[in-house]
Scaffold this motif. Sequence first.
Motif, PDB file in Angstrom:
ATOM      1  N   TYR A 144      -5.056  -2.318   0.696  1.00  9.77           N
ATOM      2  CA  TYR A 144      -6.390  -2.572   0.159  1.00  9.77           C
ATOM      3  C   TYR A 144      -7.502  -2.651   1.184  1.00  9.77           C
ATOM      4  O   TYR A 144      -8.671  -2.519   0.829  1.00  9.77           O
ATOM      5  CB  TYR A 144      -6.388  -3.845  -0.690  1.00  9.77           C
ATOM      6  CG  TYR A 144      -5.632  -3.664  -1.979  1.00  9.77           C
ATOM      7  CD1 TYR A 144      -6.153  -2.889  -3.004  1.00  9.77           C
ATOM      8  CD2 TYR A 144      -4.388  -4.246  -2.163  1.00  9.77           C
ATOM      9  CE1 TYR A 144      -5.459  -2.704  -4.183  1.00  9.77           C
ATOM     10  CE2 TYR A 144      -3.683  -4.066  -3.341  1.00  9.77           C
ATOM     11  CZ  TYR A 144      -4.229  -3.301  -4.348  1.00  9.77           C
ATOM     12  OH  TYR A 144      -3.535  -3.112  -5.509  1.00  9.77           O
ATOM     13  N   VAL A 166     -10.563  -8.604  -3.846  1.00 11.77           N
ATOM     14  CA  VAL A 166      -9.796  -8.005  -2.750  1.00 11.77           C
ATOM     15  C   VAL A 166      -9.838  -8.896  -1.517  1.00 11.77           C
ATOM     16  O   VAL A 166      -8.807  -9.193  -0.916  1.00 11.77           O
ATOM     17  CB  VAL A 166     -10.330  -6.590  -2.407  1.00 11.77           C
ATOM     18  CG1 VAL A 166      -9.731  -6.076  -1.110  1.00 11.77           C
ATOM     19  CG2 VAL A 166     -10.043  -5.632  -3.540  1.00 11.77           C
ATOM     20  N   ARG A 172     -15.815  -1.345  -3.503  1.00 18.13           N
ATOM     21  CA  ARG A 172     -14.760  -2.123  -4.121  1.00 18.13           C
ATOM     22  C   ARG A 172     -15.017  -2.402  -5.585  1.00 18.13           C
ATOM     23  O   ARG A 172     -16.122  -2.709  -5.990  1.00 18.13           O
ATOM     24  CB  ARG A 172     -14.610  -3.478  -3.424  1.00 18.13           C
ATOM     25  CG  ARG A 172     -14.094  -3.375  -2.050  1.00 18.13           C
ATOM     26  CD  ARG A 172     -12.634  -3.026  -2.072  1.00 18.13           C
ATOM     27  NE  ARG A 172     -12.307  -2.429  -0.805  1.00 18.13           N
ATOM     28  CZ  ARG A 172     -11.284  -1.682  -0.585  1.00 18.13           C
ATOM     29  NH1 ARG A 172     -10.426  -1.408  -1.513  1.00 18.13           N
ATOM     30  NH2 ARG A 172     -11.059  -1.177   0.594  1.00 18.13           N
TER      31      ARG A 172
END
Length: 156
Positions: free
Chosen positions: A119, A45, A150
């Motif tokens: 995100y 991410v 995450r």
Amino acid sequence: MVTVAPPHPWAYALRLPRDPRAVRVARVTVRAALDGHGMQDAADVVELLTSELVTNAYRHTDGPASLRLSGLGDGRLRVGVWDSHPHVPPPFGPPDRDGVPPVAPDAESGRGLGLVREYADSWGGWTTGGGGPGRAVGKLLWFEVDARARLPLLRK
């Protein structure tokens, strides 16, 4: 080798020239730093979102950029990218933080800031400098993620 993340804040800073290879250098640096701090689960991410901000800095300015990756403690990470253009785009600046313009399905670009909104846990931006000699005009865009929450975006 996995390293345990220290409980105190840490930061890495990187100056990036106006060079198309700077995006790859930023991605590799972010991944290496997160691996070194035992935060591999956040690497996909953070690498993706960092890549989007650095790409925008390259595409929309004529000068260098700077990247700062900070471990804030409690598993939180902040990435900031400075560039020399003073415009703070949506969703980073006021008044409408959710005002990311729609992107046509066949468009080849324009999705990066939407990815940050999707995100990242939080994000923002502000203009810099302009207040006198030695103060570089530009903007800083940043985002934060909670590395503990995450899962990898992509499996390798």
